[in-house]
Design a protein around this motif. Structure first.
Motif, PDB file in Angstrom:
ATOM      1  N   GLU C  16       0.821  -1.217   0.000  1.00  0.00           N
ATOM      2  CA  GLU C  16       0.000   0.000   0.000  1.00  0.00           C
ATOM      3  C   GLU C  16       0.854   1.265   0.000  1.00  0.00           C
ATOM      4  O   GLU C  16       0.513   2.254  -0.637  1.00  0.00           O
ATOM      5  N   GLU C  17       1.941   1.240   0.761  1.00  0.00           N
ATOM      6  CA  GLU C  17       2.758   2.446   0.926  1.00  0.00           C
ATOM      7  C   GLU C  17       3.834   2.580  -0.146  1.00  0.00           C
ATOM      8  O   GLU C  17       4.489   3.610  -0.247  1.00  0.00           O
ATOM      9  N   GLN C  18       4.091   1.524  -0.909  1.00  0.00           N
ATOM     10  CA  GLN C  18       5.151   1.489  -1.925  1.00  0.00           C
ATOM     11  C   GLN C  18       6.548   1.582  -1.320  1.00  0.00           C
ATOM     12  O   GLN C  18       7.520   1.877  -2.014  1.00  0.00           O
ATOM     13  N   ASP C  19       6.609   1.390  -0.007  1.00  0.00           N
ATOM     14  CA  ASP C  19       7.883   1.351   0.712  1.00  0.00           C
ATOM     15  C   ASP C  19       7.571   0.923   2.141  1.00  0.00           C
ATOM     16  O   ASP C  19       6.406   0.695   2.473  1.00  0.00           O
ATOM     17  N   ASP C  20       8.578   0.825   2.969  1.00  0.00           N
ATOM     18  CA  ASP C  20       8.319   0.690   4.407  1.00  0.00           C
ATOM     19  C   ASP C  20       8.293   2.105   4.979  1.00  0.00           C
ATOM     20  O   ASP C  20       9.304   2.826   4.882  1.00  0.00           O
ATOM     21  N   ALA C  48      17.099  -6.740   3.348  1.00  0.00           N
ATOM     22  CA  ALA C  48      18.453  -6.642   2.799  1.00  0.00           C
ATOM     23  C   ALA C  48      18.719  -7.646   1.681  1.00  0.00           C
ATOM     24  O   ALA C  48      19.817  -7.708   1.153  1.00  0.00           O
ATOM     25  N   VAL C  49      17.700  -8.416   1.326  1.00  0.00           N
ATOM     26  CA  VAL C  49      17.871  -9.406   0.261  1.00  0.00           C
ATOM     27  C   VAL C  49      17.722  -8.727  -1.106  1.00  0.00           C
ATOM     28  O   VAL C  49      16.773  -7.955  -1.324  1.00  0.00           O
ATOM     29  N   ILE C  50      18.653  -9.023  -1.995  1.00  0.00           N
ATOM     30  CA  ILE C  50      18.622  -8.398  -3.319  1.00  0.00           C
ATOM     31  C   ILE C  50      17.570  -9.058  -4.216  1.00  0.00           C
ATOM     32  O   ILE C  50      17.110 -10.163  -3.931  1.00  0.00           O
ATOM     33  N   SER C  51      17.205  -8.357  -5.269  1.00  0.00           N
ATOM     34  CA  SER C  51      16.293  -8.862  -6.310  1.00  0.00           C
ATOM     35  C   SER C  51      14.895  -9.168  -5.785  1.00  0.00           C
ATOM     36  O   SER C  51      14.282 -10.160  -6.186  1.00  0.00           O
ATOM     37  N   GLN C  52      14.395  -8.331  -4.894  1.00  0.00           N
ATOM     38  CA  GLN C  52      13.008  -8.494  -4.458  1.00  0.00           C
ATOM     39  C   GLN C  52      12.085  -7.957  -5.554  1.00  0.00           C
ATOM     40  O   GLN C  52      12.384  -6.955  -6.189  1.00  0.00           O
ATOM     41  N   ASP C  53      10.959  -8.625  -5.742  1.00  0.00           N
ATOM     42  CA  ASP C  53      10.070  -8.252  -6.844  1.00  0.00           C
ATOM     43  C   ASP C  53       8.612  -8.314  -6.384  1.00  0.00           C
ATOM     44  O   ASP C  53       8.040  -9.388  -6.232  1.00  0.00           O
ATOM     45  N   ASP C  71      14.982  -3.590  -1.245  1.00  0.00           N
ATOM     46  CA  ASP C  71      16.446  -3.634  -1.326  1.00  0.00           C
ATOM     47  C   ASP C  71      16.992  -2.319  -1.885  1.00  0.00           C
ATOM     48  O   ASP C  71      17.991  -1.785  -1.413  1.00  0.00           O
ATOM     49  N   GLN C  72      16.307  -1.773  -2.887  1.00  0.00           N
ATOM     50  CA  GLN C  72      16.775  -0.511  -3.479  1.00  0.00           C
ATOM     51  C   GLN C  72      16.615   0.658  -2.497  1.00  0.00           C
ATOM     52  O   GLN C  72      17.448   1.565  -2.462  1.00  0.00           O
ATOM     53  N   GLN C  76      19.566   2.971  -1.105  1.00  0.00           N
ATOM     54  CA  GLN C  76      19.489   4.440  -1.137  1.00  0.00           C
ATOM     55  C   GLN C  76      19.837   5.014   0.236  1.00  0.00           C
ATOM     56  O   GLN C  76      20.545   6.022   0.337  1.00  0.00           O
ATOM     57  N   ALA C  77      19.342   4.364   1.291  1.00  0.00           N
ATOM     58  CA  ALA C  77      19.641   4.823   2.652  1.00  0.00           C
ATOM     59  C   ALA C  77      21.145   4.719   2.919  1.00  0.00           C
ATOM     60  O   ALA C  77      21.751   5.635   3.491  1.00  0.00           O
ATOM     61  N   ILE C  78      21.741   3.614   2.498  1.00  0.00           N
ATOM     62  CA  ILE C  78      23.194   3.437   2.676  1.00  0.00           C
ATOM     63  C   ILE C  78      23.947   4.528   1.912  1.00  0.00           C
ATOM     64  O   ILE C  78      24.887   5.137   2.420  1.00  0.00           O
ATOM     65  N   ASP C  79      23.483   4.802   0.689  1.00  0.00           N
ATOM     66  CA  ASP C  79      24.127   5.833  -0.130  1.00  0.00           C
ATOM     67  C   ASP C  79      23.990   7.222   0.490  1.00  0.00           C
ATOM     68  O   ASP C  79      24.813   8.111   0.229  1.00  0.00           O
ATOM     69  N   GLN C  80      22.935   7.418   1.304  1.00  0.00           N
ATOM     70  CA  GLN C  80      22.738   8.693   2.004  1.00  0.00           C
ATOM     71  C   GLN C  80      23.714   8.850   3.161  1.00  0.00           C
ATOM     72  O   GLN C  80      23.787   9.929   3.751  1.00  0.00           O
ATOM     73  N   GLY C  81      24.393   7.761   3.527  1.00  0.00           N
ATOM     74  CA  GLY C  81      25.298   7.811   4.666  1.00  0.00           C
ATOM     75  C   GLY C  81      24.736   7.179   5.920  1.00  0.00           C
ATOM     76  O   GLY C  81      25.329   7.304   7.002  1.00  0.00           O
ATOM     77  N   ILE C  82      23.587   6.529   5.809  1.00  0.00           N
ATOM     78  CA  ILE C  82      23.005   5.829   6.958  1.00  0.00           C
ATOM     79  C   ILE C  82      23.670   4.452   7.061  1.00  0.00           C
ATOM     80  O   ILE C  82      23.723   3.713   6.074  1.00  0.00           O
ATOM     81  N   THR C  83      24.175   4.127   8.237  1.00  0.00           N
ATOM     82  CA  THR C  83      24.710   2.770   8.447  1.00  0.00           C
ATOM     83  C   THR C  83      23.533   1.827   8.689  1.00  0.00           C
ATOM     84  O   THR C  83      22.663   2.116   9.512  1.00  0.00           O
TER      85      THR C  83
END
Lengths: 106, 135, 126
Positions: C16-20, C48-53, C71-72, C76-83
């Motif tokens: 419903e939310e298109q994300d968590d 954290a599992v890749i290739s979720q569909d 996963d994406q 994106q969060a990791i790329d933002q600098g979030i550990t």
């Protein structure tokens, strides 16, 4: 060392994840922190002396509290409760927060 | 004005989870202690202040509309607003605006306003906070 | 104020939310210069599992064209600098292959998880 006030509203009868929450409380206490575990809602189902609660019974180095309203709501009287669990009011939560205790609802 | 402020984030929609009642008990206890209270309502929590909530009678209970006195969270919020006002405390309630829009619950009771995650972050930077997530 | 974000409830409303909405919330906090990191716990480790569909959902004439991509979002969060940490025992007990995990995830044991709290002013459990 830090102070932690952990709120648990489920019991191991609801979800095995609750055993991991108890373990987290134990690990924090073993790390030298001052830890309180507050049982509320269905979390109080472990509070009866007669409940089978091996994972809870390991929590000997932290403070165990149970919410008075949740107990009363479920017909659990004070004399039924394990000796190491203290019955308290919900104000315990906000008093902990007010003194800067790290408060988490598990 | 109290020196102590507590911040809560609440996610559950009304009439679904015991956590809602417990959260309100904490807010009541905080005001009773003389603490200011901030509440950020996220996701389903934005319906807690929906002004169009209506009570009902209950034939199973054998009670009329008046006798049933059906609990409504909008009335709980209004009562906490009143209590804070009488005690000279702050009771600030912010609804996540995007969450309000997607649920169509724009009509909030007086005293509740729209905002976003940055409001919660601002509060959390100034006060101890408790996230009440949903399960 | 540094706040550790513990996420344990997975896939609750992601369609419903298109994300968590918790990961979304944390990403907004990061853009507001919030000092936040994430721990995935319980079922949420599977984020954290890749290739979720989650594509292909339709109800009558309605079709979901923008499904969630957990996963994406995490990447994106990791790329933002979030550990982003994940509890190793929770990954293992679910039989998640190491080869299917995002490489940027930091696995920690349950004991390390408790010790991590000392590095943060507040711990938020979602």
């Amino acid at each position: 060392m830090a102070k932690y006030f952990l709120i648990e509203s489920r019991s191991p009868f609801d979800s095995p994840e609750v055993n991991n929450n108890y373990q987290l409380a134990l690990d924090l206490a073993n790390g030298g922190n001052q830890v309180t575990l507050f049982l509320v809602e269905n979390g109080v189902f472990v509070a009866r002396k007669t409940a089978q609660t091996e994972s809870l019974d390991k929590l000997t180095n932290l403070t165990l509290l149970a919410d008075d309203f949740s107990l009363r709501e479920r017909g659990i009287s004070t004399d039924e409760i394990k000796n190491n669990i203290k019955v308290v009011e919900i104000s315990s939560v906000v008093e902990a927060m007010a003194t800067g205790t790290k408060t988490m609802w598990l | 004005m109290s020196d102590t402020t507590l911040t809560f984030l609440i996610m559950d929609a009304p009439f679904e989870q015991a956590r809602t009642t417990t959260a309100f008990r904490m807010m009541e206890a905080a005001l009773e202690k003389g603490y200011n209270v901030n509440v950020f309502a996220y996701e389903g929590g934005v319906s807690l202040s929906f002004a169009l909530q209506q009570p009902h009678a209950n034939a199973v209970h054998g009670r009329t509309f008046e006798e049933e006195q059906h609990p409504l969270t909008r009335e709980w919020i209004a009562a906490l607003h009143k209590k804070a006002q009488e005690k000279g405390l702050v009771f600030d309630w912010v609804n996540c605006g995007l969450c309000v829009d997607e649920r169509g619950v724009n009509e909030a009771i007086d005293g509740c306003r729209r905002g976003g995650p940055r409001d919660f972050l601002g509060w959390a930077n100034q006060s101890n906070s408790l996230v009440i997530g949903t399960r | 104020m540094k706040a550790l974000q513990i996420i344990q409830s997975g896939y609750r409303c992601t369609i419903e939310e298109q994300d968590d909405p918790v990961i979304w919330f944390i990403q907004v906090l990061k853009t507001a210069e919030g000092e936040v990191d994430i721990v995935l716990r319980g079922n949420a480790v599977n984020y954290a599992v890749i290739s979720q569909d989650a594509s292909g959902l339709s109800f009558g004439t309605w079709t979901q064209t923008q499904p969630s991509k957990m996963d994406q979002d995490l990447q994106q969060a990791i790329d933002q600098g979030i550990t982003v940490y994940a509890i190793a025992e929770d990954i293992a007990i679910r039989g998640i292959p190491e080869s299917k995990l995002l490489t940027g995830i930091k696995q920690i044991s349950r004991l390390e998880f408790a010790n991590l709290f000392n590095n943060y002013d507040q711990v938020w459990t979602w």
